[in-house]
Design an enzyme around this catalytic site. Structure first.
Site, PDB file in Angstrom:
ATOM      1  N   TRP A 120      46.075  -6.240 -21.072  1.00 26.10           N
ATOM      2  CA  TRP A 120      46.901  -6.843 -22.121  1.00 26.10           C
ATOM      3  C   TRP A 120      46.037  -7.445 -23.219  1.00 26.10           C
ATOM      4  CZ3 TRP A 120      49.090 -12.407 -21.521  1.00 26.10           C
ATOM      5  CH2 TRP A 120      48.112 -13.253 -21.008  1.00 26.10           C
ATOM      6  N   GLU A 172      47.006 -15.476 -12.334  1.00 26.70           N
ATOM      7  CA  GLU A 172      46.350 -14.576 -11.372  1.00 26.70           C
ATOM      8  C   GLU A 172      45.898 -15.261 -10.090  1.00 26.70           C
ATOM      9  OE1 GLU A 172      43.263 -12.313 -13.310  1.00 26.70           O
ATOM     10  OE2 GLU A 172      44.727 -10.934 -14.154  1.00 26.70           O
ATOM     11  N   LYS A 174      43.572 -19.962 -12.745  1.00 29.31           N
ATOM     12  CA  LYS A 174      42.375 -19.250 -13.188  1.00 29.31           C
ATOM     13  C   LYS A 174      42.231 -19.367 -14.696  1.00 29.31           C
ATOM     14  CE  LYS A 174      40.423 -14.557 -13.429  1.00 29.31           C
ATOM     15  NZ  LYS A 174      40.643 -13.128 -13.081  1.00 29.31           N
ATOM     16  N   GLN A 175      43.366 -19.237 -15.380  1.00 30.56           N
ATOM     17  CA  GLN A 175      43.376 -19.271 -16.835  1.00 30.56           C
ATOM     18  C   GLN A 175      44.736 -19.781 -17.284  1.00 30.56           C
ATOM     19  OE1 GLN A 175      43.050 -15.223 -18.325  1.00 30.56           O
ATOM     20  NE2 GLN A 175      44.258 -14.460 -16.636  1.00 30.56           N
TER      21      GLN A 175
END
Length: 801
Positions: free
Chosen positions: A353, A492, A612-613
């Protein structure tokens, strides 16, 4: 460092992988890593050449499971060029005394140079200089020259040039247990000093052909060298032999061409490659055309700032690698945007993406390239529809990882390098990739006004994605809300609730908000189309009035979960445990990949409030506050001016930054409320690849989304640039350390718009050839820009953070 020159002093074998990625050269059609031309793979060096869209699929058995992995293919090494003195060993810097080593990447010209002096055990000193390019003007061509100057010896110099097909996909350590032999039917040819090599990929059957020719100069004048064939199996090579005296430099020019059976406008690839080198001219000719092409690109794409010199350089490095991965030469290739560029084999060259970070820059500078990237998605709609049907849904379900065909290429198992265990991979549940496709399509239309594209291609993309989400949403009559279940968000780290029997999360905030936004845009999109085309599309896609009414209902009733005024990442997030951030930082230092750390300990990130982000925070990057609040209003959720800052503060403290994209998003969401922290995050994001902050991943390929994200943060985040409602809007809020920013863009029918912003003034200049007045909004004031004039608009200073 200067604003245009990335320079490395000193030969450092341990840094070769990083330098090979950062100094890679490409043109959007193919790219070559900056490996030393005298090296084969090994001892930290990894020659790699990758052509956009050239993939191959091979099976493997891992932990008792049969897997198939499609990978971008490492193609034969065109740049192999080395030398030896008399009958001595071939050039090997590890066996020689090396002084004066300099490697420079000239971003303005797209040229890599390498200079050094070597001294052998006999005390013979030799100066070496090399130049390399992958032509931005002639998309099939690359060129390399080698200049050797004897300082204190006379003798015989033998220069060996090769097209080396003895390569495999071996550039990522965690993939090395898998089959990487993608090339077969290698056929080398040597005809004098002209080389040829043909090969074919194993499963995809792509024919790859290279050709190369040489010219020798002594003291800058053409000279004749003896030639000796040096071909080995899988490798076409020739030795050029001549006598050398001190102070008389010898130069060998090598012009190479790469053609494949995927190329347009050619016949047989081998013949096409030979034709390319025959008409290329000299190295100087190729270089001149190449420099002119880069000059034109920089005129369109340079972003100039008044700020730290290093930031200026790294920003230009990011533009450089973006244009080497995706350029005007990509338009006819039917390729997407590879997450790691064309610079290495990480992520197997797949398309994720990351285009959501890349396309905003292209939309306003090279819209024809952005359009081509969207067509890559449109051509794969049949596969996306088949994927949706396979899970019992209507519409189109795009894959998290895409390659040649658009089928799901996400691996079903992945290796944790820390524990050395193969684990199930549920990343394919990131269905939100389709939302990014719809988002990118609409933003392209807003920036370009390309109604023809929207009518012929874009609307079909948006409507097909909307149909999937409208069908996936399930109604809860008790709560009078729709739920979206069994998905993963951008985070994620979470793929299930603790103790769940099956993977997937329910009511991920990012997914649900973007689904509501997409459904609303799909309905708006229909209003833009001419009635005839609107009816055609609705018939083609089997979308009925009842479906449109259902979309309206879903877009107003999707569930979002809240706790204490904070938008929860997913349903049940508030029940997870808080994480011991301080303890883990003390124990491990770098905790960016907490998923690997926890799994090696026998734990799971699913148990904790960590990311994670950025996940929820991505909403504040993709949507303006007005757009987000409009979605919340549509969904019937109350909010106030603290809703966004409160959620930002909450998640900033619970993110490990295991992705290079994360720091870009964190800088973005702080740009309005805390300029100092936003600037610091921006500087950290700039360093992601240059400093290889993830400890070796950049050597496997640059992170294109993070690079483009820093450009978009500068272009839109700090300037407040918007292209909605046919108005070019700005709401500047520059960090104190950023004195000014200047760039050129193309907005709709306005081909050249110059923008300069500092803390006091915003200046917008029109094109001398323009013919249409440009509506401009600066904060809450509206202006009209004469196409041949300019506006200098005073800015009211906002006091610090």
């Amino acid at each position: 460092m200067t604003g245009w020159l990335l320079r490395y002093d000193g030969w450092d074998p341990s840094a070769e992988a990083l330098r090979e990625s950062l100094c890679a050269l490409g043109n959007g059609r193919f790219a070559t890593r900056a490996a030393a031309p005298e090296n084969r793979a090994g001892n930290g060096s990894y020659p790699g050449t990758y052509a956009a869209g050239v993939f191959d699929r091979l099976p493997d058995v891992v932990d008792g499971h049969r897997l198939e992995n499609e990978s971008i293919v490492n193609l034969p090494d065109w740049q192999s060029l080395t030398f030896r003195i008399d009958d001595g060993a071939w050039l090997d810097l590890s066996a020689l005394a090396v002084t004066g080593y300099v490697q420079e990447l000239d971003l303005r010209r797209g040229v890599l140079t390498r200079r050094f002096v070597v001294e052998d055990q006999q005390g013979r000193r030799t100066g070496v200089a090399q130049r390399r390019l992958v032509s931005m003007a002639d998309p099939c061509l690359a060129a390399l020259d080698l200049t050797v100057e004897a300082e204190n010896w006379s003798g015989t110099l033998t220069v060996r040039s090769a097209l080396d097909g003895r390569v495999t996909n071996d550039g990522v350590a965690r993939y090395r247990g898998l089959d990487g032999r993608h090339l077969v039917d290698l056929r080398p040819v040597v005809d004098g000093d002209v080389l040829g090599l043909d090969a074919r990929t194993v499963q995809s059957g792509v024919v790859v052909s290279l050709a190369a020719r040489h010219r020798v100069l002594v003291d800058g004048r053409p000279a004749t060298a003896g030639t000796e064939t040096a071909t080995e199996p899988g490798c076409a090579a020739v030795d050029l032999v001549l006598a050398v005296d001190p102070g008389r430099p010898v130069t060998v020019e090598k012009i190479a061409a790469l053609c494949t059976s995927r190329d347009r406008g050619i016949g047989e690839p081998g013949e096409a490659a030979r034709d390319e080198i025959a008409r290329a001219g000299s190295f100087a000719d190729v270089l001149a055309r190449h420099e002119l092409a880069w000059d034109h690109l920089w005129t369109r794409c340079d972003v100039r700032i008044t700020g730290p010199v290093r930031a200026t350089l790294v920003l230009r490095l990011h533009v450089f690698h973006l244009l080497q991965s995706v350029s005007p030469h990509s338009v006819d290739l039917d390729v997407g945007i590879p997450a790691r560029g064309l610079h290495g084999e990480a992520y197997r060259g797949h398309v994720f993406w990351d285009e959501v970070f890349v396309l905003p820059f292209l939309n306003l500078r090279l819209p024809e390239v952005a359009r081509a990237m969207l067509l890559y998605r449109w051509r794969r709609l049949p596969q996306a529809r088949a994927s949706a049907r396979a899970v019992g849904r209507r519409g189109a379900m795009f894959p998290w990882q895409s390659g040649s065909t658009g089928r799901e290429e996400t691996q079903t198992m992945h290796l944790n390098p820390r524990s050395q265990r193969w684990l199930p991979d549920n990343s394919h549940l990131q269905r939100h990739i389709g939302l990014a496709v719809a988002y990118n399509t609409w933003r392209y239309y807003e920036a370009t006004g390309d109604v023809d594209f929207l009518s012929e291609y874009g609307a079909e993309l948006i409507l097909s994605v909307a149909a999937f989400w409208g069908d996936l949403a399930s109604y809860d009559p008790v709560g009078d809300r729709f739920d979206i279940c069994g998905v993963m968000g951008p985070d994620e780290y979470h793929d299930a609730l603790p103790g769940a029997d099956s993977p997937g999360l329910d009511d991920n905030a990012y997914t649900n908000v973007m689904a509501a936004w997409t459904l609303t845009r799909a309905l708006e999109c229909l209003d833009v189309l001419l009635p005839g085309r609107r009816h055609e599309l609705l018939d083609l896609l089997d979308i009925r009035r009842a479906d449109l009414e259902h979309w309206q209902h879903v877009s107003r009733k999707l569930r979002l979960c809240w706790a204490d005024g904070v938008l929860l990442q997913f349903r049940g997030y508030d029940q997870l445990e808080e994480f011991d951030w301080a303890g883990y930082r003390e124990r491990y230092g770098d905790i960016s990949r907490l998923d690997r750390i926890l799994e090696a300990e026998g734990r799971s990130p699913n148990d904790y409030k960590l990311s994670k982000q950025a996940d929820v925070l991505m909403l504040f990057q993709l949507l303006t506050s007005d757009e987000l609040y409009a979605v919340l209003d549509r969904l019937g959720y109350p909010h106030d001016r603290h809703t966004i800052p409160r959620s930002v503060a909450y998640y900033l403290e619970r993110t490990s930054h295991g992705s290079t994209l994360s720091k870009v998003v964190h800088a973005w969401v702080l740009a309005r409320g805390d300029r100092r922290r936003a600037w610091n995050w921006f500087l950290e994001a700039l360093e992601s690849d240059v400093a290889d902050v993830q400890g070796g991943t950049t050597g496997e390929g640059i992170h294109l989304g993070a690079m483009a994200g820093t450009l978009d943060l500068l272009q839109r985040g700090f300037t407040g640039l918007e292209t909605r409602e046919e108005v070019l809007g700005f709401d500047p809020f520059l960090p104190d350390a950023l004195g000014s920013v200047r760039f050129r863009l193309r907005y709709r029918r306005h081909s050249e718009v110059e923008v300069t912003i500092d803390h006091d003034t915003l200046t917008v200049g029109g094109s001398s050839t323009g013919s249409t007045v440009l509506p401009v909004r600066v904060r809450d004031k509206h202006f009209r820009l004469d196409p041949r004039g300019s506006l200098a608009i005073p800015l009211r200073r906002r006091r610090g953070d």
